[in-house]
Design a protein around this motif. Structure first.
Motif, PDB file in Angstrom:
ATOM      1  N   PHE A 190      -9.178  -5.949   8.464  1.00 58.32           N
ATOM      2  CA  PHE A 190      -9.529  -4.606   7.766  1.00 58.32           C
ATOM      3  C   PHE A 190      -8.046  -3.878   7.235  1.00 58.32           C
ATOM      4  O   PHE A 190      -7.041  -3.789   7.649  1.00 58.32           O
ATOM      5  N   LEU A 191      -8.050  -3.612   5.911  1.00 57.67           N
ATOM      6  CA  LEU A 191      -6.982  -2.866   5.063  1.00 57.67           C
ATOM      7  C   LEU A 191      -7.425  -1.426   4.997  1.00 57.67           C
ATOM      8  O   LEU A 191      -8.082  -1.141   4.543  1.00 57.67           O
ATOM      9  N   ASN A 192      -6.536  -0.620   5.842  1.00 54.86           N
ATOM     10  CA  ASN A 192      -6.810   0.549   5.718  1.00 54.86           C
ATOM     11  C   ASN A 192      -5.864   1.290   4.569  1.00 54.86           C
ATOM     12  O   ASN A 192      -4.441   1.349   5.040  1.00 54.86           O
ATOM     13  N   ASN A 193      -6.333   1.470   3.442  1.00 55.53           N
ATOM     14  CA  ASN A 193      -5.363   1.925   2.485  1.00 55.53           C
ATOM     15  C   ASN A 193      -5.318   3.524   2.322  1.00 55.53           C
ATOM     16  O   ASN A 193      -5.019   4.124   1.113  1.00 55.53           O
ATOM     17  N   ASP A 194      -5.607   4.227   3.149  1.00 54.91           N
ATOM     18  CA  ASP A 194      -5.563   5.612   3.348  1.00 54.91           C
ATOM     19  C   ASP A 194      -4.058   6.114   3.389  1.00 54.91           C
ATOM     20  O   ASP A 194      -3.371   5.417   4.449  1.00 54.91           O
ATOM     21  N   PHE A 195      -3.418   6.556   2.239  1.00 53.14           N
ATOM     22  CA  PHE A 195      -1.917   6.868   2.366  1.00 53.14           C
ATOM     23  C   PHE A 195      -1.473   7.355   3.396  1.00 53.14           C
ATOM     24  O   PHE A 195      -0.259   7.409   3.621  1.00 53.14           O
ATOM     25  N   ARG A 196      -2.350   8.282   4.214  1.00 51.64           N
ATOM     26  CA  ARG A 196      -1.944   9.025   5.349  1.00 51.64           C
ATOM     27  C   ARG A 196      -1.347   8.131   6.521  1.00 51.64           C
ATOM     28  O   ARG A 196      -0.561   8.587   7.387  1.00 51.64           O
ATOM     29  N   MET A 203       0.904  -1.147   0.149  1.00 47.21           N
ATOM     30  CA  MET A 203      -0.004   0.024  -0.125  1.00 47.21           C
ATOM     31  C   MET A 203       0.749   1.442  -0.095  1.00 47.21           C
ATOM     32  O   MET A 203       1.947   1.061   0.518  1.00 47.21           O
ATOM     33  N   PRO A 204       0.401   2.391  -0.769  1.00 44.20           N
ATOM     34  CA  PRO A 204       1.409   3.478  -0.540  1.00 44.20           C
ATOM     35  C   PRO A 204       1.164   4.270   0.844  1.00 44.20           C
ATOM     36  O   PRO A 204       0.061   4.239   1.391  1.00 44.20           O
ATOM     37  N   MET A 250       4.524   9.579  -3.276  1.00 44.01           N
ATOM     38  CA  MET A 250       4.248   8.329  -2.244  1.00 44.01           C
ATOM     39  C   MET A 250       5.545   7.358  -2.385  1.00 44.01           C
ATOM     40  O   MET A 250       5.999   6.798  -3.186  1.00 44.01           O
ATOM     41  N   THR A 251       5.474   6.616  -0.951  1.00 48.52           N
ATOM     42  CA  THR A 251       6.467   5.589  -0.753  1.00 48.52           C
ATOM     43  C   THR A 251       5.619   4.317  -0.846  1.00 48.52           C
ATOM     44  O   THR A 251       4.678   4.082   0.007  1.00 48.52           O
TER      45      THR A 251
END
Length: 351
Positions: free
Chosen positions: A317-323, A285-286, A297-298
């Motif tokens: 749960f996958l939290n793919n919020d890049f923050r 994920m980014p 983004m890394t």
């Protein structure tokens, strides 16, 4: 064959021992060594055959047997260790040992045939209760002794013992804990002997499989067979994400093809029934450091060990919020309000 049978009987008479707890109830019988009326080399069968009679008589709960070692010691005390035992001497020894009956007899071997004669005396009355004879070929000797023993039991107790049955249990897979009528009997495959005729219940349990219970009917002298294919228990896994993850998800060695979900901002889930165990989850994920002026983004690889328990559903749960990308297992403290915790799925399969 005859020499082989002789060896078996001599060995039997040499090693056979009786638990003293077996000589306590019912009409008691003193079993005397049978006289050999034939070839001298068959003398070793004398105590061997009498030992078989003693063992068979104990099949009846109404018959007790005087310890053969006590009978042998009493015979030696009066110097009667071989040959014909006079009836009066047998009755006196049996009476001194507290027996109700005295069993004497003889056997003869001619060619490949055996003949056995037995006489059962009532000790106190000094009268003959039963006289039996039988003959058989060498390979039928054991059956002949069993038949004579049943006749003796019938003469003493008036009824024949009910032969017990057995239960043989096999499972796929093996290793299940087997209980018969609530009593643990071992691990499958197992054969449980000396089960009384009638209805019984077999219970099976094995970690990772559904418990199994079934009735079984046992017939006299027969072994009932129970063969069961156990049902594998599965745990459920649900992988949730909001929108489209930035890369495919690898779970339990299987790739979840997330590119099939094209709609943004829609709660999406991947459901699967899976055997209980520990599995690896890998997803890229980014990530972006908002404190930096750099807008690039890394990409980071996130991993998690997921325990799947039989009969339970595990949520990932996958939290793919890049923050703040992360993986949460069974917890979702920072998730959006539209995570759906009410979705149900089967947790075992019966195929």
């Amino acid at each position: 064959m005859l020499k082989k049978a002789l060896f078996v009987f001599i060995l039997l008479s040499a090693i056979l021992t009786f638990p003293r707890a077996g000589f306590c109830q019912g009409a008691s019988v003193a079993v005397f060594p049978l006289k050999n009326n034939g070839q001298p080399q068959m003398n070793g069968l004398s105590s061997g055959i009498s030992s078989m009679f003693a063992t068979n008589l104990l099949k009846s709960k109404s018959v007790a047997v005087i310890d053969p070692q006590r009978v042998s010691a009493a015979l030696k005390a009066v110097r009667l260790t071989g040959g014909t035992i006079p009836t009066d001497d047998a009755l006196k020894i049996a009476g001194d040992l507290g027996a109700d009956f005295a069993l004497v007899g003889e056997f003869v071997v001619f060619g490949n045939k055996f003949r056995i004669d037995t006489r059962l005396y009532e000790v106190k009355a000094g009268t003959l209760r039963s006289a039996e004879k039988a003959q058989a070929k060498e390979d039928e000797l054991f059956d002949m002794v069993d038949d004579l023993s049943n006749r003796l039991i019938l003469a003493i107790a008036g009824t024949l013992p009910v032969p017990p049955g057995g239960i043989m249990v096999e499972t796929d897979p093996a290793g299940a804990t087997v209980s018969i009528d609530g009593t643990r009997a071992g691990a499958s495959p197992v054969t449980v002997p000396n089960v009384g005729p009638g209805a019984h219940r077999v219970d099976l349990s094995l970690e990772g499989y559904q418990d199994h219970s079934e009735p079984v009917s046992v017939k006299e002298g027969e072994t009932a067979k129970v063969s069961v294919k156990l049902v594998r228990l599965f745990g459920g896994v649900r992988i949730w994400w909001q929108g489209i993850p930035s890369s495919d998800i690898s779970f339990a060695g299987e790739t979840v093809p997330v590119n099939q979900f094209r709609t943004m901002d829609i709660l999406t889930k991947y459901c699967k029934n899976i055997p209980a165990g520990t599995y690896h989850l890998v997803v890229r994920m980014p990530s972006k450091d908002e404190s930096s002026w750099d807008s690039n983004m890394t990409w980071k690889t996130f991993r998690a060990e997921v325990d799947i328990n039989a009969g339970e559903v595990t949520d990932i749960f996958l939290n793919n919020d890049f923050r703040a990308p992360d993986i949460q297992v069974n917890t979702c403290g920072g998730c959006a309000a539209n995570w759906d915790f009410t979705v149900k799925m089967a947790w075992y399969e019966t195929r």
